[in-house]
Every structure is written in structure tokens, then in C-alpha cells.
Design a protein around this motif. Structure first.
Motif, PDB file in Angstrom:
ATOM      1  N   GLN A  56       0.819  -1.213   0.000  1.00  0.00           N
ATOM      2  CA  GLN A  56       0.000   0.000   0.000  1.00  0.00           C
ATOM      3  C   GLN A  56       0.854   1.264   0.000  1.00  0.00           C
ATOM      4  OE1 GLN A  56      -3.478   0.821   0.318  1.00  0.00           O
ATOM      5  NE2 GLN A  56      -2.730   2.916   0.204  1.00  0.00           N
ATOM      6  N   LYS A  57       0.558   2.164  -0.915  1.00  0.00           N
ATOM      7  CA  LYS A  57       1.289   3.428  -0.989  1.00  0.00           C
ATOM      8  C   LYS A  57       0.443   4.553  -0.394  1.00  0.00           C
ATOM      9  CE  LYS A  57       4.442   2.581  -4.853  1.00  0.00           C
ATOM     10  NZ  LYS A  57       4.289   1.135  -4.879  1.00  0.00           N
ATOM     11  N   TYR A  58       1.129   5.488   0.242  1.00  0.00           N
ATOM     12  CA  TYR A  58       0.483   6.644   0.847  1.00  0.00           C
ATOM     13  C   TYR A  58       1.021   7.924   0.210  1.00  0.00           C
ATOM     14  CZ  TYR A  58      -1.082   3.292   4.329  1.00  0.00           C
ATOM     15  OH  TYR A  58      -1.666   2.214   4.947  1.00  0.00           O
ATOM     16  N   THR A  59       0.358   9.026   0.486  1.00  0.00           N
ATOM     17  CA  THR A  59       0.704  10.307  -0.132  1.00  0.00           C
ATOM     18  C   THR A  59       1.750  11.058   0.681  1.00  0.00           C
ATOM     19  OG1 THR A  59      -1.450  10.542  -1.232  1.00  0.00           O
ATOM     20  CG2 THR A  59      -0.241  12.576  -0.752  1.00  0.00           C
ATOM     21  N   PHE A  60       2.743  11.579  -0.007  1.00  0.00           N
ATOM     22  CA  PHE A  60       3.761  12.406   0.652  1.00  0.00           C
ATOM     23  C   PHE A  60       3.115  13.715   1.083  1.00  0.00           C
ATOM     24  CE2 PHE A  60       7.610  15.326  -0.095  1.00  0.00           C
ATOM     25  CZ  PHE A  60       8.000  15.216   1.231  1.00  0.00           C
ATOM     26  N   SER A  61       3.226  14.032   2.345  1.00  0.00           N
ATOM     27  CA  SER A  61       2.548  15.196   2.920  1.00  0.00           C
ATOM     28  C   SER A  61       3.229  16.520   2.596  1.00  0.00           C
ATOM     29  CB  SER A  61       2.486  15.054   4.443  1.00  0.00           C
ATOM     30  OG  SER A  61       3.799  15.175   4.987  1.00  0.00           O
ATOM     31  N   GLY A  62       4.472  16.454   2.125  1.00  0.00           N
ATOM     32  CA  GLY A  62       5.246  17.676   1.965  1.00  0.00           C
ATOM     33  C   GLY A  62       5.932  18.109   3.246  1.00  0.00           C
ATOM     34  N   ILE A  63       5.947  17.223   4.247  1.00  0.00           N
ATOM     35  CA  ILE A  63       6.610  17.490   5.527  1.00  0.00           C
ATOM     36  C   ILE A  63       7.747  16.491   5.673  1.00  0.00           C
ATOM     37  CG2 ILE A  63       6.326  17.642   8.029  1.00  0.00           C
ATOM     38  CD1 ILE A  63       3.276  17.962   7.467  1.00  0.00           C
ATOM     39  N   SER A  64       8.941  16.962   5.990  1.00  0.00           N
ATOM     40  CA  SER A  64      10.091  16.057   6.020  1.00  0.00           C
ATOM     41  C   SER A  64      11.240  16.672   6.817  1.00  0.00           C
ATOM     42  CB  SER A  64      10.557  15.749   4.585  1.00  0.00           C
ATOM     43  OG  SER A  64      10.621  16.939   3.813  1.00  0.00           O
ATOM     44  N   ARG A  65      12.210  15.825   7.089  1.00  0.00           N
ATOM     45  CA  ARG A  65      13.450  16.305   7.711  1.00  0.00           C
ATOM     46  C   ARG A  65      14.619  15.696   6.951  1.00  0.00           C
ATOM     47  NH1 ARG A  65      15.590  16.184  14.044  1.00  0.00           N
ATOM     48  NH2 ARG A  65      17.808  16.201  13.535  1.00  0.00           N
ATOM     49  N   TYR A  66      15.683  16.474   6.789  1.00  0.00           N
ATOM     50  CA  TYR A  66      16.832  16.029   6.001  1.00  0.00           C
ATOM     51  C   TYR A  66      18.146  16.296   6.729  1.00  0.00           C
ATOM     52  CZ  TYR A  66      13.359  16.172   2.295  1.00  0.00           C
ATOM     53  OH  TYR A  66      12.217  15.975   1.560  1.00  0.00           O
TER      54      TYR A  66
END
Length: 218
Positions: free
Chosen positions: A153-163
């Protein structure tokens, strides 16, 4: 910990609302999307913020200034006309961001608390992305929760992340989308994921913007 809010896109699907202003300046419950993000970051103790600019960027600088009246410190990363896409914008802003940093798309509306991202520890070259349940406009999702089961199952990238800054090491500046980089690094086990089930909306069309504002009017 610094955070970057991506605000350089033109938002063509939001025309005519974005004809004279950038999409992150569209209002939810009487405040620009960017102001909601800045308030959420401040409440989580993140007060050093970088915002990238391209389309109608002067509208953002005029409203927010150096951020002091909002309890934060804002630095701007000016991009070329048309912008640099998501990864390109981050790469250009790397000298302003430090070794590890949070990134939030300026055109989403969410109550996600970045406190957990602040506490996360990444090794050099790693990233962590927040996924959400698939909205109607993206039913097939973007990424699986586990790199061990890429076909699940794939989910949607929220546009929130840490790098970690080294995640972008060796990538040249210029127009560069983020999605292909994330997919490649997921397969190389350099990207971790989480699923957020709270409030999240992608402000992609005027109809979606109206729908969210109608919720506050009830």
C-alpha cells in the motif's frame, strides 16, 4: 533546528487566485497558509525559518518581513523566475539551513506537530518523510511505508520532512524535482517514513480552498 517553508511555486491550478499573489499567501480561516505554518513551527520551538521565493515573492516579504512580529526569524532564499522545483530550491538554500533541517510545503494545511521531527536523529545522508492517507485527487499514493515492501500500500507524501544536508550531497543546483530523488534513496534505505492520520489538506485547487474555509465557517 531550522525549518524551510517552500513558497516559490506559481500555483497555476489556483488561477485566478494566484494571479497577483503566491499560493502560500491564500487564506485559511482569515490567515495566509504561510502564517499557519509559522505559528505551528513557533509553537514547536522552531523559530529560525527560511522561505524560498519566486512568483510574487515580494508579497511574502512585505507581509512577514524579518519575522519578528510573528515571534520568529525569517531568512529568504530568492530563486529565478519560475522557481527551481522542490529539490532545487532546497539545494540552493542549503548554506542557510545547517546540518539538519525540517522542510514543509507552503501549500498544505495541517496540524502536524514538528516536535517529533526535532527529536529525530538522522545519520549523514538520510531523510525522513511524513506520509498521509491518500486524498481523492491522489488515490494511488506516492510511497510505501516500508522500503522492504515497495509494492505494498502506498500513501501520499505530505510535503513534511526532515533532512540531513548530505542527503543532497553531489546534486547540482538548478531546476530539480524532489520525488525522483526520494524514490531512489528509498530503495537505497536512506529514507525513513511515518504515517500521519491527523489533519492534512493539499490546497491544490480553488474548490479545495473553499471546502476547507467552509469547515471553519460551520
Amino acid at each position: 533546528m531550522k525549518a524551510m517553508i517552500l513558497a516559490a511555486g506559481r500555483g497555476k491550478r489556483m488561477m485566478p487566485l494566484t494571479e497577483t499573489q503566491p499560493k502560500p499567501m491564500l487564506k485559511i480561516n482569515g490567515k495566509p497558509l504561510l502564517e499557519h505554518h509559522i505559528n505551528n513551527l513557533r509553537q514547536a520551538g522552531v523559530t529560525d525559518i527560511v522561505i524560498n521565493l519566486a512568483w510574487q515573492g515580494d508579497k511574502i516579504t512585505e507581509y512577514f518581513g524579518n519575522g519578528s512580529q510573528f515571534g520568529v526569524s525569517i531568512t529568504y532564499s530568492q530563486e529565478q523566475a519560475g522557481g527551481l522545483e522542490t529539490a532545487g530550491g532546497i539545494i540552493q538554500a542549503l548554506p542557510l539551513l545547517g546540518e539538519q533541517f525540517i522542510v514543509i510545503n507552503g501549500d498544505v494545511f495541517t496540524d502536524y506537530d514538528v516536535t517529533s521531527l526535532k527529536q529525530l536523529h538522522l545519520q549523514a545522508g538520510e531523510a525522513h518523510i511524513v506520509l498521509v492517507e491518500n486524498p481523492a485527487h491522489n488515490p494511488d499514493g506516492d510511497f510505501a511505508l516500508s522500503h522492504l515492501s515497495p509494492d505494498s500500500q502506498k500513501y501520499t507524501f505530505s510535503g513534511i520532512s526532515r533532512y540531513h544536508a548530505d542527503f543532497f550531497k553531489g546534486l547540482s543546483a538548478g531546476i530539480r524535482p524532489l520525488g525522483p530523488i526520494l524514490r531512489e534513496r528509498l530503495s537505497e534505505y536512506q529514507v525513513s517514513t511515518e504515517l500521519y492520520l491527523g489533519q492534512w489538506d493539499d490546497i491544490g485547487t480553488p474548490a479545495r480552498l473553499d471546502e476547507i474555509n467552509q469547515r471553519f465557517a460551520l
